[in-house]
Write an enzyme that holds these catalytic residues in place. Structure first.
Site, PDB file in Angstrom:
ATOM      1  N   ASP A   6      50.816  97.991  53.926  1.00 29.99           N
ATOM      2  CA  ASP A   6      51.596  97.399  52.830  1.00 29.99           C
ATOM      3  C   ASP A   6      50.629  96.747  51.840  1.00 29.99           C
ATOM      4  O   ASP A   6      49.791  95.931  52.248  1.00 29.99           O
ATOM      5  CB  ASP A   6      52.569  96.363  53.412  1.00 29.99           C
ATOM      6  CG  ASP A   6      53.606  95.907  52.398  1.00 29.99           C
ATOM      7  OD1 ASP A   6      53.232  95.670  51.231  1.00 29.99           O
ATOM      8  OD2 ASP A   6      54.779  95.776  52.770  1.00 29.99           O
ATOM      9  N   HIS A  42      62.186 102.351  55.332  1.00 25.20           N
ATOM     10  CA  HIS A  42      60.925 101.944  55.959  1.00 25.20           C
ATOM     11  C   HIS A  42      61.149 100.715  56.834  1.00 25.20           C
ATOM     12  O   HIS A  42      62.095  99.959  56.640  1.00 25.20           O
ATOM     13  CB  HIS A  42      59.857 101.648  54.906  1.00 25.20           C
ATOM     14  CG  HIS A  42      60.267 100.571  53.953  1.00 25.20           C
ATOM     15  ND1 HIS A  42      61.084 100.799  52.877  1.00 25.20           N
ATOM     16  CD2 HIS A  42      59.984  99.241  53.946  1.00 25.20           C
ATOM     17  CE1 HIS A  42      61.288  99.668  52.239  1.00 25.20           C
ATOM     18  NE2 HIS A  42      60.645  98.701  52.864  1.00 25.20           N
ATOM     19  N   THR A  56      63.516  96.271  48.504  1.00 27.56           N
ATOM     20  CA  THR A  56      62.976  96.420  47.145  1.00 27.56           C
ATOM     21  C   THR A  56      62.502  97.848  46.868  1.00 27.56           C
ATOM     22  O   THR A  56      62.423  98.257  45.720  1.00 27.56           O
ATOM     23  CB  THR A  56      61.814  95.436  46.877  1.00 27.56           C
ATOM     24  OG1 THR A  56      60.755  95.691  47.803  1.00 27.56           O
ATOM     25  CG2 THR A  56      62.262  93.988  47.000  1.00 27.56           C
ATOM     26  N   HIS A  93      63.535 103.616  49.825  1.00 26.13           N
ATOM     27  CA  HIS A  93      63.159 104.756  50.670  1.00 26.13           C
ATOM     28  C   HIS A  93      62.951 104.130  52.040  1.00 26.13           C
ATOM     29  O   HIS A  93      62.094 103.234  52.189  1.00 26.13           O
ATOM     30  CB  HIS A  93      61.874 105.406  50.107  1.00 26.13           C
ATOM     31  CG  HIS A  93      61.322 106.536  50.931  1.00 26.13           C
ATOM     32  ND1 HIS A  93      60.931 107.743  50.379  1.00 26.13           N
ATOM     33  CD2 HIS A  93      61.049 106.623  52.253  1.00 26.13           C
ATOM     34  CE1 HIS A  93      60.445 108.526  51.337  1.00 26.13           C
ATOM     35  NE2 HIS A  93      60.510 107.862  52.488  1.00 26.13           N
ATOM     36  N   CYS A 149      57.831 108.444  48.310  1.00 24.00           N
ATOM     37  CA  CYS A 149      57.738 109.913  48.279  1.00 24.00           C
ATOM     38  C   CYS A 149      56.386 110.333  47.716  1.00 24.00           C
ATOM     39  O   CYS A 149      55.778 111.296  48.195  1.00 24.00           O
ATOM     40  CB  CYS A 149      58.867 110.512  47.440  1.00 24.00           C
ATOM     41  SG  CYS A 149      60.454 110.560  48.290  1.00 24.00           S
ATOM     42  N   HIS A 153      63.039 111.792  51.764  1.00 23.20           N
ATOM     43  CA  HIS A 153      63.601 110.669  51.004  1.00 23.20           C
ATOM     44  C   HIS A 153      65.012 110.349  51.495  1.00 23.20           C
ATOM     45  O   HIS A 153      65.978 111.003  51.133  1.00 23.20           O
ATOM     46  CB  HIS A 153      63.636 110.951  49.501  1.00 23.20           C
ATOM     47  CG  HIS A 153      64.177 109.770  48.744  1.00 23.20           C
ATOM     48  ND1 HIS A 153      63.377 108.714  48.366  1.00 23.20           N
ATOM     49  CD2 HIS A 153      65.434 109.450  48.378  1.00 23.20           C
ATOM     50  CE1 HIS A 153      64.123 107.795  47.786  1.00 23.20           C
ATOM     51  NE2 HIS A 153      65.379 108.219  47.773  1.00 23.20           N
TER      52      HIS A 153
HETATM   53  P1  5GP Z   1      61.117  96.024  51.161  1.00 23.66           P
HETATM   54  O1  5GP Z   1      61.212  94.774  50.317  1.00 23.66           O
HETATM   55  O2  5GP Z   1      61.824  97.177  50.478  1.00 23.66           O
HETATM   56  O3  5GP Z   1      61.493  95.852  52.586  1.00 23.66           O
HETATM   57  O4  5GP Z   1      59.552  96.346  51.223  1.00 23.66           O
HETATM   58  C1  5GP Z   1      58.857  97.088  50.283  1.00 23.66           C
HETATM   59  C2  5GP Z   1      57.391  96.882  50.571  1.00 23.66           C
HETATM   60  O5  5GP Z   1      56.659  97.922  49.951  1.00 23.66           O
HETATM   61  C3  5GP Z   1      56.821  95.565  50.014  1.00 23.66           C
HETATM   62  O6  5GP Z   1      56.342  94.760  51.080  1.00 23.66           O
HETATM   63  C4  5GP Z   1      55.706  96.005  49.071  1.00 23.66           C
HETATM   64  O7  5GP Z   1      54.559  95.203  49.164  1.00 23.66           O
HETATM   65  C5  5GP Z   1      55.437  97.431  49.507  1.00 23.66           C
HETATM   66  N1  5GP Z   1      55.015  98.302  48.442  1.00 23.66           N
HETATM   67  C6  5GP Z   1      55.578  98.423  47.214  1.00 23.66           C
HETATM   68  N2  5GP Z   1      54.933  99.338  46.479  1.00 23.66           N
HETATM   69  C7  5GP Z   1      53.934  99.814  47.278  1.00 23.66           C
HETATM   70  C8  5GP Z   1      52.907 100.793  47.072  1.00 23.66           C
HETATM   71  O8  5GP Z   1      52.779 101.402  46.022  1.00 23.66           O
HETATM   72  N3  5GP Z   1      52.051 101.022  48.115  1.00 23.66           N
HETATM   73  C9  5GP Z   1      52.169 100.352  49.295  1.00 23.66           C
HETATM   74  N4  5GP Z   1      51.274 100.648  50.236  1.00 23.66           N
HETATM   75  N5  5GP Z   1      53.122  99.426  49.515  1.00 23.66           N
HETATM   76  C10 5GP Z   1      53.987  99.161  48.520  1.00 23.66           C
HETATM   77 ZN    ZN Z   2      61.368 108.468  48.479  1.00 24.88          ZN
END
Ligand code: 5GP
Ligand code: ZN
Length: 136
Positions: free
Chosen positions: A30, A99, A94, A97, A7, A46
């Site tokens: 990422d 994605h 992790t 939100h 967000c 969100h």
């Molecule tokens: P999930 O594990 O939820 O599928 O993926 C979360 C992704 O968000 C991870 O690959 C992580 O590297 C990325 N991520 C976490 N915090 C940030 C951030 O502050 N900025 C960006 N650009 N990516 C983030």
């Molecule tokens: Zn959010």
């Protein structure tokens, strides 16, 4: 959501490398890139996970995902592209939100998803399908 990092990215309250946005979706790099070009496509509002996506939002996010996949193909000429999307910590989520990861892929790049095939009997597959049909 005040404390949600994505967000904050949507609102431009934290820095992010944004490559595309429209009314309902946003795509940015990422910070934990698996391969160069690894991008995330997020819903702008969100919504925590796929269960909270309404149809227009789902359509918008997936249209942007396809757009980004085509751009990665053109920009990096990868051998493949993987979409990865997790809902709930048990599924590997992790950031809570919604994605979709769009990852350029190469033979031997080390990105592996364990896929423990159980090869169930046909009857078990039919029974699972019946449970799904019953709630659709
Ligand atoms: P999930 O594990 O939820 O599928 O993926 C979360 C992704 O968000 C991870 O690959 C992580 O590297 C990325 N991520 C976490 N915090 C940030 C951030 O502050 N900025 C960006 N650009 N990516 C983030
Ligand atoms: Zn959010």
């Amino acid at each position: 959501m005040a404390e949600c990092i994505f967000c904050k990215i949507v609102a431009r309250n934290v820095p992010a490398t944004i490559v595309w946005e429209d009314e309902r979706s946003i795509a940015f790099m990422d910070i934990g890139s698996v391969n160069p070009g690894h991008a995330l496509v997020a819903a702008k509002p969100h919504v925590e996970n796929i269960f909270e996506l309404d149809q227009p939002l789902a359509a918008a996010v997936f249209q942007t995902t396809a757009r980004i996949a085509r751009a990665l193909k053109q920009a990096f000429a990868p051998q493949g592209v993987t979409l990865y999307q997790a809902n709930g910590s048990a599924a590997g989520q992790t950031v809570f939100h919604f994605h979709i990861h769009v990852v350029p892929r190469y033979e031997g790049d080390g990105m592996n998803l364990a896929w423990p095939i159980k090869t169930p009997p046909r009857s078990a597959i039919e029974e699972a399908a019946a449970r799904i049909r019953a709630v659709l």
